[in-house]
Design a protein around this motif. Structure first.
Motif, PDB file in Angstrom:
ATOM      1  N   LEU A 138       0.697  -1.334  -0.150  1.00  0.00           N
ATOM      2  CA  LEU A 138      -0.097   0.132  -0.013  1.00  0.00           C
ATOM      3  C   LEU A 138       0.866   1.356  -0.239  1.00  0.00           C
ATOM      4  O   LEU A 138       0.614   2.202  -0.854  1.00  0.00           O
ATOM      5  CB  LEU A 138      -0.813  -0.091   1.280  1.00  0.00           C
ATOM      6  CG  LEU A 138      -2.093  -1.065   1.100  1.00  0.00           C
ATOM      7  CD1 LEU A 138      -2.891  -0.920   2.466  1.00  0.00           C
ATOM      8  CD2 LEU A 138      -2.966  -0.800   0.011  1.00  0.00           C
ATOM      9  N   VAL A 139       1.724   1.190   0.849  1.00  0.00           N
ATOM     10  CA  VAL A 139       2.905   2.238   0.828  1.00  0.00           C
ATOM     11  C   VAL A 139       3.597   2.726  -0.593  1.00  0.00           C
ATOM     12  O   VAL A 139       3.609   3.791  -1.140  1.00  0.00           O
ATOM     13  CB  VAL A 139       3.709   2.256   1.844  1.00  0.00           C
ATOM     14  CG1 VAL A 139       5.039   3.239   1.954  1.00  0.00           C
ATOM     15  CG2 VAL A 139       3.437   2.042   3.278  1.00  0.00           C
ATOM     16  N   ALA A 140       3.944   1.572  -1.269  1.00  0.00           N
ATOM     17  CA  ALA A 140       4.501   1.725  -2.598  1.00  0.00           C
ATOM     18  C   ALA A 140       3.541   2.148  -3.321  1.00  0.00           C
ATOM     19  O   ALA A 140       3.589   3.102  -4.289  1.00  0.00           O
ATOM     20  CB  ALA A 140       4.976   0.259  -3.278  1.00  0.00           C
ATOM     21  N   LEU A 141       2.203   1.747  -3.399  1.00  0.00           N
ATOM     22  CA  LEU A 141       1.212   2.378  -4.493  1.00  0.00           C
ATOM     23  C   LEU A 141       0.824   3.788  -3.857  1.00  0.00           C
ATOM     24  O   LEU A 141       0.823   4.613  -5.188  1.00  0.00           O
ATOM     25  CB  LEU A 141      -0.282   1.686  -4.063  1.00  0.00           C
ATOM     26  CG  LEU A 141      -0.187   0.162  -4.663  1.00  0.00           C
ATOM     27  CD1 LEU A 141      -1.627  -0.334  -4.172  1.00  0.00           C
ATOM     28  CD2 LEU A 141      -0.167   0.106  -6.159  1.00  0.00           C
ATOM     29  N   ALA A 142       0.900   4.006  -2.917  1.00  0.00           N
ATOM     30  CA  ALA A 142       0.918   5.546  -2.420  1.00  0.00           C
ATOM     31  C   ALA A 142       1.803   6.471  -2.990  1.00  0.00           C
ATOM     32  O   ALA A 142       1.688   7.398  -3.580  1.00  0.00           O
ATOM     33  CB  ALA A 142       0.650   5.871  -0.854  1.00  0.00           C
ATOM     34  N   VAL A 143       3.088   6.026  -2.554  1.00  0.00           N
ATOM     35  CA  VAL A 143       4.297   6.693  -3.093  1.00  0.00           C
ATOM     36  C   VAL A 143       4.263   6.740  -4.694  1.00  0.00           C
ATOM     37  O   VAL A 143       4.611   7.796  -5.144  1.00  0.00           O
ATOM     38  CB  VAL A 143       5.527   5.991  -2.592  1.00  0.00           C
ATOM     39  CG1 VAL A 143       6.770   6.804  -3.255  1.00  0.00           C
ATOM     40  CG2 VAL A 143       5.549   6.166  -1.224  1.00  0.00           C
ATOM     41  N   ARG A 144       4.078   5.697  -5.468  1.00  0.00           N
ATOM     42  CA  ARG A 144       4.044   5.742  -7.005  1.00  0.00           C
ATOM     43  C   ARG A 144       2.996   6.756  -7.320  1.00  0.00           C
ATOM     44  O   ARG A 144       3.216   7.333  -8.417  1.00  0.00           O
ATOM     45  CB  ARG A 144       3.613   4.309  -7.401  1.00  0.00           C
ATOM     46  CG  ARG A 144       3.543   4.173  -8.900  1.00  0.00           C
ATOM     47  CD  ARG A 144       3.284   2.673  -9.207  1.00  0.00           C
ATOM     48  NE  ARG A 144       2.994   2.637 -10.714  1.00  0.00           N
ATOM     49  CZ  ARG A 144       1.952   2.668 -11.442  1.00  0.00           C
ATOM     50  NH1 ARG A 144       0.728   3.176 -10.525  1.00  0.00           N
ATOM     51  NH2 ARG A 144       1.628   2.598 -12.719  1.00  0.00           N
TER      52      ARG A 144
END
Length: 210
Positions: free
Chosen positions: A82-88
């Protein structure tokens, strides 16, 4: 039940809020046709989000039951997704904003209400980020394997309602709202807002007991 409803609402808004190509096309379609056509198209997007939430909930529950001994590291891994999706999402929005490279979908022949619904449903179903997003949320929940059918249904219904309310807002806002949200600054702000919601979900997941 209340927790499932809140989680579903947050999940639905987290995936629906960023105004990208689909949202831009939805607003322009409503401006060119009618509120009825735009509303049907909006419900097509929401239906796809609801279907992915349902699939992720059903599949996630079975998988969580089989992987119960490793649910804690799985929850952390899902939070990282989820963090990766948010940062992306935030990174891409900032890069596009700085490059002034935001584009909209090319104009197409004006569809009817039924065709608009099916068209936006199909377009949204082709987006793999949606199913990854919902699967990460469900698999990362400490109650994924133990949630009742009613709680799972509440999560899916809330996710659908959240997505539908946002998409209908885009459709009903008309040309004025469309210019505000689909311009460079509007799309940047909605993308950053969505990233913030997703990050909040990730933090909530890591702090949950179990």
């Amino acid at each position: 039940m209340t927790a499932a409803l809140v989680a579903g609402l947050l999940a639905g808004y987290g995936i629906a809020v960023p105004v990208g190509a689909v949202g831009t096309y939805l607003v322009s379609l409503t401006a060119r046709t009618s509120l009825r056509t735009g509303s049907c198209a909006a419900l097509g997007v929401a239906t796809a989000d609801g279907l992915y939430a349902l699939l992720a909930t059903a599949g996630g529950s079975a998988l969580a039951a089989a992987l119960r001994p490793v649910l804690t590291p799985l929850r952390w891994a899902s939070a990282l997704v989820l963090v990766a999706l948010a940062v992306r999402g935030a990174f891409l929005a900032l890069r596009q904003y700085r490059a002034h490279g935001l584009t909209t979908r090319p104009e197409r022949p004006v569809p009817g209400a039924g065709r608009a619904y099916l068209g936006l449903l199909g377009i949204t179903l082709l987006n793999p980020v949606t199913v990854i997003y919902f699967a990460a949320l469900v698999l990362g929940s400490s109650t994924a394997g133990a949630a009742s059918a009613a709680a799972q249904a509440a999560f899916v219904a809330a996710a659908f309602a959240a997505s539908a309310s946002w998409q209908l807002l885009l459709a009903g806002g008309g040309a004025l709202l469309g210019r505000a949200l689909t311009g460079e600054r509007g799309r940047l702000l909605t993308a950053l807002l969505s990233s913030g919601v997703i990050l909040a979900l990730a933090v909530r997941m890591t702090l949950s007991p179990g």
